[in-house]
Design an enzyme around this catalytic site. Structure first.
Site, PDB file in Angstrom:
ATOM      1  N   LYS A  35      42.088  71.188  95.981  1.00 39.74           N
ATOM      2  CA  LYS A  35      42.065  70.798  94.998  1.00 39.74           C
ATOM      3  C   LYS A  35      41.141  69.671  94.485  1.00 39.74           C
ATOM      4  CE  LYS A  35      43.463  68.181  99.660  1.00 39.74           C
ATOM      5  NZ  LYS A  35      44.134  68.372 100.880  1.00 39.74           N
ATOM      6  N   TYR A 254      23.689  41.636  92.745  1.00 43.77           N
ATOM      7  CA  TYR A 254      25.016  40.295  91.805  1.00 43.77           C
ATOM      8  C   TYR A 254      24.484  39.519  93.602  1.00 43.77           C
ATOM      9  CZ  TYR A 254      26.276  42.092  87.574  1.00 43.77           C
ATOM     10  OH  TYR A 254      26.276  42.913  86.987  1.00 43.77           O
TER      11      TYR A 254
END
Ligand SMILES: *Cc1c(COP(=O)(O)O)cnc(C)c1O
Length: 359
Positions: A35, A254
């Site tokens: 899946k 950041y």
């Protein structure tokens, strides 16, 4: 886009992991769980490489159609079954097996005319409390399925909630519940996911349903795939695209919350959360540069991460970086990011080209 990033998928390793399942559960047939785009590894190449599996399991009809459209004729199971009669008719046309996990799905089977009978996997809820009928209803469902005259035995299945935990009490409880619910009912049985295949031989029964172990990662939080006799299938590679000499006190990335404690070389690798590298990976999460483990520093950006190159002072732009895979277990990155290997694999984005080896 000419970024150096790519995911290499070693199909020989995938086949070796399938053989590992066969060796661990020699008396069981294998329903290989592919899946979610084969846990991010690519549906069609993975399905082709797993030709020796007895069946392939996907979540839903669309996933199965992708495989059938590619000419894959291995038996396929829909783990969530069908949502409406049109889906069920298509499932029959495509010769798919379907899970029945509730009254609505059984009624749909009873009322819909199909071009051929479909094999049903009757899912019994033994404590996961996600999908599945009440154990007390198993007998009635089984009889109603037999009355459909499908001529194909119903597979009796359940799914374990805690097979990956070293405390076996919940698994034992679920297996007891399953065995009581199906006592005396004819048909093959299926319980085991990867963790149960490796940790609970009593759950192997007629069909095992391995997922994560096929891709070479451990289902357990305290081991890595290699310790379970598995080989990593995916190696996620990129390159250093910059190397800079930072000064003591410089901050990286950041927020400026990672600070250099001394003068040091810092490398920039072309991968970020826009590619599926986890943004929550903590400083210290390992990256392989030039074959050596170096720690992530600063925050993960959309397209880039930074690494501390003090351990590889001769590193240069263009050097190979491995984010996980061969020589760097994905479990180490999952640990650094507070997640599991399953999520890392599934969350790679379409920006990451896949290349296949040993088809
Ligand atoms: C996903 C899934 C599996 C495979 O689980 P792994 O932990 O990846 O081995 C097995 N059975 C069902 C019903 C599943 O949904």
């Amino acid at each position: 886009m000419s970024r150096p990033l790519r995911a290499e998928i070693d199909l020989e390793a995938l086949r070796a992991n399938l053989h590992r399942v066969q060796a661990v559960a020699p008396g069981s047939r294998i329903m290989a769980v592919i899946k979610a785009n084969a846990y991010g590894h690519g549906f069609v190449p993975v399905a082709r490489a797993l030709a020796d599996a007895d069946g392939l399991a996907v979540a839903c009809l669309d996933e199965a159609l992708e495989l059938r459209d590619a000419g894959i004729d291995t038996p396929i199971l829909l783990l969530e079954g069908c949502l409406d009669p049109a889906e069920l008719m298509e499932a029959a046309r495509q010769d798919l097996a379907v899970v029945v996990h509730c009254e609505d799905q059984l009624r749909m089977l009873e009322k819909t005319r199909l071009v051929r009978p479909v094999t049903v996997w009757l899912k019994i809820n033994t404590g996961m409390n996600r999908l599945g009928i009440d154990p007390a209803e198993a007998r009635v469902f089984h009889a109603r399925l037999a009355a459909l005259g499908a001529g194909r035995a119903t597979v009796l299945m359940t799914h374990l909630a805690a097979a990956d935990e070293r405390d076996v009490s919940m698994t034992e409880q679920q297996v007891r519940c399953f065995d009581e619910a199906i006592a005396g009912l004819a048909g093959p049985q299926s319980i085991a996911n990867s963790a149960a295949i490796l940790g609970h031989p009593g759950t192997h029964r007629d069909w095992v349903r391995p997922g994560i172990m096929l891709y070479g990662a451990s289902p357990f939080s305290d081991t890595i795939g290699a310790e379970e006799g598995l080989l990593p299938v995916m190696t996620l590679r990129s390159e250093l695209i910059a190397v800079r000499e930072c000064r003591a006190g410089d901050t990286i990335g950041y927020g400026g919350d990672w600070r250099c404690s001394e003068d040091m070389p810092v490398g920039v690798v072309a991968i970020g959360y826009g590619d599926g590298y986890p943004r929550h990976a903590r400083p210290g999460t390992p990256v392989l540069v030039g074959g050596r483990r170096v720690p992530l520093v600063g925050r993960v950006s959309m397209d880039m991460i930074a690494v501390d190159l003090r351990g590889v002072p001769d590193a240069a732009v263009g050097d190979q970086a491995v984010l996980w895979g061969r020589d760097l277990p994905v479990e180490a990155i999952a640990e650094g990011a507070g997640t599991i290997s399953y999520e890392l694999f599934c969350r790679l984005t379409r920006r990451v080209p896949m290349s296949y080896r040993n088809a």
